[in-house]
Design a protein around this motif. Sequence first.
Motif, PDB file in Angstrom:
ATOM      1  N   ALA A  71     -59.683   4.429  31.913  1.00  0.00           N
ATOM      2  CA  ALA A  71     -59.437   5.224  33.117  1.00  0.00           C
ATOM      3  C   ALA A  71     -58.780   4.376  34.207  1.00  0.00           C
ATOM      4  O   ALA A  71     -57.859   4.826  34.902  1.00  0.00           O
ATOM      5  CB  ALA A  71     -60.747   5.824  33.626  1.00  0.00           C
ATOM      6  N   VAL A  72     -59.262   3.140  34.341  1.00  0.00           N
ATOM      7  CA  VAL A  72     -58.658   2.240  35.324  1.00  0.00           C
ATOM      8  C   VAL A  72     -57.208   1.946  34.955  1.00  0.00           C
ATOM      9  O   VAL A  72     -56.311   1.954  35.811  1.00  0.00           O
ATOM     10  CB  VAL A  72     -59.464   0.929  35.412  1.00  0.00           C
ATOM     11  N   ALA A  73     -56.954   1.709  33.665  1.00  0.00           N
ATOM     12  CA  ALA A  73     -55.584   1.420  33.219  1.00  0.00           C
ATOM     13  C   ALA A  73     -54.658   2.596  33.503  1.00  0.00           C
ATOM     14  O   ALA A  73     -53.523   2.411  33.984  1.00  0.00           O
ATOM     15  CB  ALA A  73     -55.596   1.087  31.728  1.00  0.00           C
ATOM     16  N   VAL A  74     -55.114   3.805  33.227  1.00  0.00           N
ATOM     17  CA  VAL A  74     -54.286   4.987  33.495  1.00  0.00           C
ATOM     18  C   VAL A  74     -54.021   5.120  34.984  1.00  0.00           C
ATOM     19  O   VAL A  74     -52.921   5.489  35.413  1.00  0.00           O
ATOM     20  CB  VAL A  74     -54.959   6.258  32.940  1.00  0.00           C
ATOM     21  N   SER A  75     -55.034   4.807  35.812  1.00  0.00           N
ATOM     22  CA  SER A  75     -54.839   4.915  37.259  1.00  0.00           C
ATOM     23  C   SER A  75     -53.758   3.966  37.760  1.00  0.00           C
ATOM     24  O   SER A  75     -53.064   4.259  38.740  1.00  0.00           O
ATOM     25  CB  SER A  75     -56.157   4.643  37.985  1.00  0.00           C
ATOM     26  N   TRP A  95     -55.747  14.564  35.130  1.00  0.00           N
ATOM     27  CA  TRP A  95     -56.662  15.165  34.163  1.00  0.00           C
ATOM     28  C   TRP A  95     -57.222  14.083  33.245  1.00  0.00           C
ATOM     29  O   TRP A  95     -58.419  14.052  32.950  1.00  0.00           O
ATOM     30  CB  TRP A  95     -55.921  16.207  33.324  1.00  0.00           C
ATOM     31  N   LEU A  96     -56.369  13.181  32.808  1.00  0.00           N
ATOM     32  CA  LEU A  96     -56.790  12.144  31.868  1.00  0.00           C
ATOM     33  C   LEU A  96     -57.798  11.206  32.504  1.00  0.00           C
ATOM     34  O   LEU A  96     -58.811  10.841  31.874  1.00  0.00           O
ATOM     35  CB  LEU A  96     -55.562  11.364  31.386  1.00  0.00           C
ATOM     36  N   MET A  97     -57.572  10.815  33.748  1.00  0.00           N
ATOM     37  CA  MET A  97     -58.515   9.919  34.418  1.00  0.00           C
ATOM     38  C   MET A  97     -59.887  10.575  34.569  1.00  0.00           C
ATOM     39  O   MET A  97     -60.923   9.954  34.331  1.00  0.00           O
ATOM     40  CB  MET A  97     -57.965   9.510  35.784  1.00  0.00           C
ATOM     41  N   ILE A  98     -59.896  11.854  34.953  1.00  0.00           N
ATOM     42  CA  ILE A  98     -61.162  12.569  35.115  1.00  0.00           C
ATOM     43  C   ILE A  98     -61.900  12.651  33.789  1.00  0.00           C
ATOM     44  O   ILE A  98     -63.104  12.382  33.700  1.00  0.00           O
ATOM     45  CB  ILE A  98     -60.906  13.982  35.679  1.00  0.00           C
ATOM     46  N   HIS A  99     -61.199  12.994  32.725  1.00  0.00           N
ATOM     47  CA  HIS A  99     -61.865  13.219  31.446  1.00  0.00           C
ATOM     48  C   HIS A  99     -62.194  11.928  30.707  1.00  0.00           C
ATOM     49  O   HIS A  99     -63.107  11.906  29.881  1.00  0.00           O
ATOM     50  CB  HIS A  99     -61.013  14.155  30.577  1.00  0.00           C
ATOM     51  N   LEU A 100     -61.462  10.844  30.990  1.00  0.00           N
ATOM     52  CA  LEU A 100     -61.870   9.559  30.420  1.00  0.00           C
ATOM     53  C   LEU A 100     -63.242   9.155  30.950  1.00  0.00           C
ATOM     54  O   LEU A 100     -64.045   8.540  30.226  1.00  0.00           O
ATOM     55  CB  LEU A 100     -60.834   8.481  30.764  1.00  0.00           C
ATOM     56  N   VAL A 101     -63.528   9.523  32.196  1.00  0.00           N
ATOM     57  CA  VAL A 101     -64.842   9.233  32.774  1.00  0.00           C
ATOM     58  C   VAL A 101     -65.888  10.230  32.288  1.00  0.00           C
ATOM     59  O   VAL A 101     -66.969   9.856  31.824  1.00  0.00           O
ATOM     60  CB  VAL A 101     -64.768   9.226  34.314  1.00  0.00           C
ATOM     61  N   LEU A 102     -65.570  11.542  32.374  1.00  0.00           N
ATOM     62  CA  LEU A 102     -66.570  12.570  32.080  1.00  0.00           C
ATOM     63  C   LEU A 102     -66.762  12.785  30.578  1.00  0.00           C
ATOM     64  O   LEU A 102     -67.886  12.708  30.067  1.00  0.00           O
ATOM     65  CB  LEU A 102     -66.178  13.883  32.753  1.00  0.00           C
ATOM     66  N   TRP A 144     -59.242  34.787  41.298  1.00  0.00           N
ATOM     67  CA  TRP A 144     -59.497  33.748  40.299  1.00  0.00           C
ATOM     68  C   TRP A 144     -58.236  32.935  40.035  1.00  0.00           C
ATOM     69  O   TRP A 144     -58.305  31.747  39.722  1.00  0.00           O
ATOM     70  CB  TRP A 144     -60.008  34.378  39.009  1.00  0.00           C
ATOM     71  N   ALA A 145     -57.064  33.575  40.157  1.00  0.00           N
ATOM     72  CA  ALA A 145     -55.808  32.839  39.974  1.00  0.00           C
ATOM     73  C   ALA A 145     -55.651  31.774  41.054  1.00  0.00           C
ATOM     74  O   ALA A 145     -55.225  30.647  40.787  1.00  0.00           O
ATOM     75  CB  ALA A 145     -54.629  33.809  40.003  1.00  0.00           C
ATOM     76  N   ASP A 146     -56.008  32.125  42.302  1.00  0.00           N
ATOM     77  CA  ASP A 146     -55.951  31.138  43.377  1.00  0.00           C
ATOM     78  C   ASP A 146     -56.953  30.014  43.140  1.00  0.00           C
ATOM     79  O   ASP A 146     -56.695  28.858  43.473  1.00  0.00           O
ATOM     80  CB  ASP A 146     -56.247  31.817  44.725  1.00  0.00           C
ATOM     81  N   LEU A 147     -58.095  30.356  42.553  1.00  0.00           N
ATOM     82  CA  LEU A 147     -59.104  29.339  42.266  1.00  0.00           C
ATOM     83  C   LEU A 147     -58.572  28.323  41.262  1.00  0.00           C
ATOM     84  O   LEU A 147     -58.841  27.123  41.357  1.00  0.00           O
ATOM     85  CB  LEU A 147     -60.367  30.000  41.724  1.00  0.00           C
ATOM     86  N   ALA A 148     -57.795  28.797  40.285  1.00  0.00           N
ATOM     87  CA  ALA A 148     -57.205  27.882  39.302  1.00  0.00           C
ATOM     88  C   ALA A 148     -56.253  26.904  39.963  1.00  0.00           C
ATOM     89  O   ALA A 148     -56.141  25.743  39.535  1.00  0.00           O
ATOM     90  CB  ALA A 148     -56.469  28.679  38.227  1.00  0.00           C
ATOM     91  N   ASP A 149     -55.571  27.347  41.021  1.00  0.00           N
ATOM     92  CA  ASP A 149     -54.664  26.450  41.736  1.00  0.00           C
ATOM     93  C   ASP A 149     -55.422  25.516  42.676  1.00  0.00           C
ATOM     94  O   ASP A 149     -54.945  24.430  43.003  1.00  0.00           O
ATOM     95  CB  ASP A 149     -53.651  27.255  42.542  1.00  0.00           C
ATOM     96  N   THR A 150     -56.610  25.953  43.120  1.00  0.00           N
ATOM     97  CA  THR A 150     -57.400  25.137  44.033  1.00  0.00           C
ATOM     98  C   THR A 150     -58.013  23.937  43.320  1.00  0.00           C
ATOM     99  O   THR A 150     -58.155  22.854  43.886  1.00  0.00           O
ATOM    100  CB  THR A 150     -58.531  25.981  44.663  1.00  0.00           C
ATOM    101  N   ILE A 151     -58.406  24.136  42.051  1.00  0.00           N
ATOM    102  CA  ILE A 151     -59.001  23.043  41.266  1.00  0.00           C
ATOM    103  C   ILE A 151     -58.137  22.815  40.032  1.00  0.00           C
ATOM    104  O   ILE A 151     -58.576  23.051  38.913  1.00  0.00           O
ATOM    105  CB  ILE A 151     -60.434  23.379  40.829  1.00  0.00           C
ATOM    106  N   PRO A 152     -56.898  22.335  40.181  1.00  0.00           N
ATOM    107  CA  PRO A 152     -56.003  22.273  39.022  1.00  0.00           C
ATOM    108  C   PRO A 152     -56.269  21.141  38.061  1.00  0.00           C
ATOM    109  O   PRO A 152     -56.068  21.262  36.868  1.00  0.00           O
ATOM    110  CB  PRO A 152     -54.620  22.111  39.668  1.00  0.00           C
ATOM    111  N   THR A 153     -56.759  20.005  38.557  1.00  0.00           N
ATOM    112  CA  THR A 153     -56.772  18.818  37.714  1.00  0.00           C
ATOM    113  C   THR A 153     -57.846  18.851  36.642  1.00  0.00           C
ATOM    114  O   THR A 153     -57.705  18.227  35.592  1.00  0.00           O
ATOM    115  CB  THR A 153     -56.976  17.571  38.582  1.00  0.00           C
ATOM    116  N   VAL A 154     -58.954  19.555  36.880  1.00  0.00           N
ATOM    117  CA  VAL A 154     -60.014  19.592  35.879  1.00  0.00           C
ATOM    118  C   VAL A 154     -59.535  20.277  34.617  1.00  0.00           C
ATOM    119  O   VAL A 154     -59.905  19.927  33.500  1.00  0.00           O
ATOM    120  CB  VAL A 154     -61.261  20.309  36.442  1.00  0.00           C
ATOM    121  N   ALA A 155     -58.663  21.277  34.785  1.00  0.00           N
ATOM    122  CA  ALA A 155     -58.163  22.007  33.634  1.00  0.00           C
ATOM    123  C   ALA A 155     -56.894  21.408  33.068  1.00  0.00           C
ATOM    124  O   ALA A 155     -56.363  21.891  32.076  1.00  0.00           O
ATOM    125  CB  ALA A 155     -57.905  23.463  34.012  1.00  0.00           C
TER     126      ALA A 155
END
Length: 333
Positions: free
Chosen positions: A28-32, A43-50, A300-311
């Motif tokens: 995750a650090v390397a990707v950052s 997305w990759l940094m978040i999921h490498l941790v989680l 719900w479409a606006d919600l997808a844009d509000t939290i885009p990186t998790v998905a």
Amino acid sequence: MRAASGTPSRPRSRRLRDQIAVGWLLAAVAVSLVHRWVPSATWLMIHLVLLGALTHSALVWSEHFAHTLLHTVPDDAGRRRQDARVALLAVGSVLVFLGVPLTAWPLVVVGATAVAGAVVWHAVHLVAVLRAALPSRFRIVTRTYVAAALCLPVGAGFGAALAFGLPEEWKGRLLIAHMGANLLGWVGLTVTGTLVTFWPTMLRTRMDDRAEMLARQALPIQLGGLTVLVAGALLGWTPLALAGLVGYTAGLVWWGRALVRPLRAHGLREFAPASVLAALIWAAVGLVWTGWLLGTTPTWADLADTIPTVAGSSPSGSQPNYCRARCPTSSRP
């Protein structure tokens, strides 16, 4: 064979198992550091941790605590099976980490299936340990681990669907369901189950006499709230999703009462319990923030844009990576 210090040396597979989480964090650090040149870097940094470090740690340490509290000792065959589960989880995670940035949905599906398979296998093992163990006061901890493990395959399925590329409305619904099942279910329940006994241990003080009872009462409240949250998200009914989030939070508060007495008795004198308390405070902030977004975001479409990186979604107004490359323009919402 013994180490030079006179203590038994740890098998190489045990050391490697414990170092996998560190490897995911270093990745995750390397990707950052090179994120500008990496597809879906956030997305990759978040999921490498989680998915990487946190899921690996939950799989390994929940089994360790289950055996400890139930006074059971895994034999060599049991350790080999755990190594196989850890390896299956690692392989599945790698496939997901490759599939999303490369927009290779079949790779994501295979990886998510492997991850889910490893965690379901873990749940089956914990049930077997429960059945074989003698009666113990804190069997609720292992039951909580089993409930947590059963949440992850559900969340993994939602995550694979998100990677495929769906209309924005469904992306928002699945995003909340995915986060609920994985963060509140898999991670949240694993943490709460562990802290029933581990919190007073870190504080070096006596456990609240109500701890086992409160944990046992809180688990169905948390599971009920989580179920309602996921159902509300899938149905696209915001009030129902909010009610589920409130229900889960109520269960968390009910469980958290057992943490207060040990804290008052000893106070925060070391880094480990202080960091856990800080994490719990941030979790509370995250729950409030999620509830605020659910209650104030128009669609719900606006919600997808509000939290885009998790998905792993694309910037607002465009389609997901996989669908951008393969879906006709008419399929856009």
